[in-house]
Design an enzyme around this catalytic site. Sequence first.
Site, PDB file in Angstrom:
ATOM      1  CG  ASN A 175      -1.875  -1.107   1.349  1.00  0.00           C
ATOM      2  OD1 ASN A 175      -2.213  -1.506   2.452  1.00  0.00           O
ATOM      3  ND2 ASN A 175      -2.329  -1.669   0.241  1.00  0.00           N
ATOM      4  CG  LEU A 176       3.739   1.313   2.992  1.00  0.00           C
ATOM      5  CD1 LEU A 176       5.020   0.973   3.732  1.00  0.00           C
ATOM      6  CD2 LEU A 176       2.821   2.166   3.851  1.00  0.00           C
ATOM      7  CD  GLN A 177       2.168   2.146  -6.066  1.00  0.00           C
ATOM      8  OE1 GLN A 177       1.148   1.940  -5.407  1.00  0.00           O
ATOM      9  NE2 GLN A 177       2.180   2.117  -7.392  1.00  0.00           N
ATOM     10  CB  CYS A 220      -4.738  -1.716  -7.857  1.00  0.00           C
ATOM     11  SG  CYS A 220      -4.587  -1.791  -6.061  1.00  0.00           S
TER      12      CYS A 220
END
Length: 246
Positions: A69-71, A194
């Site tokens: 998620n951190l992207q 995604c």
Amino acid sequence: MNLSSEEIRRYARHIVLKDMGGAGQQKLKSTHVLVVGAGGLGSPVIAYLAGAGIGSMTILDPDAVDVSNLQRQVIYSSADAGLSKAERAKAYARALNPHVAVTAVTMKISADNAAEMIVGHDLVVEGTDSFAAKKAVAAACANARVPLVIGALGQFDGSLTVLAPFLVDAAGKPLPRFEALYPVDPRPEDSPPCEEVGVLNVLPGIVGTMMANEAIKWITEIGEPLLGRLLIYSARSGETRVMRYH
């Protein structure tokens, strides 16, 4: 609601802003917003609504932060991996602006509980990647006469609109419902998640910020909300286009 001296300093750039002023800031402070989904779209919504001085915010998300998620979900850090998104988003919003009352709900929204979840909120912002959630939230908001800002993402394209089918247009015709956007429910294979097809990391930030803008516009009555209009943004071309629907 009166603004404290510290709030006046914090929101100074709003207070001197034409058409916003102290009156607009007080409207923001008196509003209770429900944010459904604290992921790619929810992250900028939460950040900018907290920064804007929303009086109270409920953040609803059942998931935990994953390293992947951190992207794009920039309100989280590496240290948040494995922790509740709703709780960590609450901590982020409170650290950014302690004047905002924030509630975290780690429940999954569905047709069975959507009506209960929106009770007491003045506006809902929906940014999940679940069509079933979007449909349930839209139906509950329509029945409760609560405006809904809703957004969706592809790999390089995103869209958003505002739904308020309990209102009428200038000609006296009811504004469109969610079903005007989706006359037929899409098949899962038509909109893969995604994690399967990917998403450009800046795209949720751009579309989510536009969603926060629509929420602020609605609350402060500045500008023209995207009622009956779908805004589509392309990260490939940098262009936006607005399509009417009914």
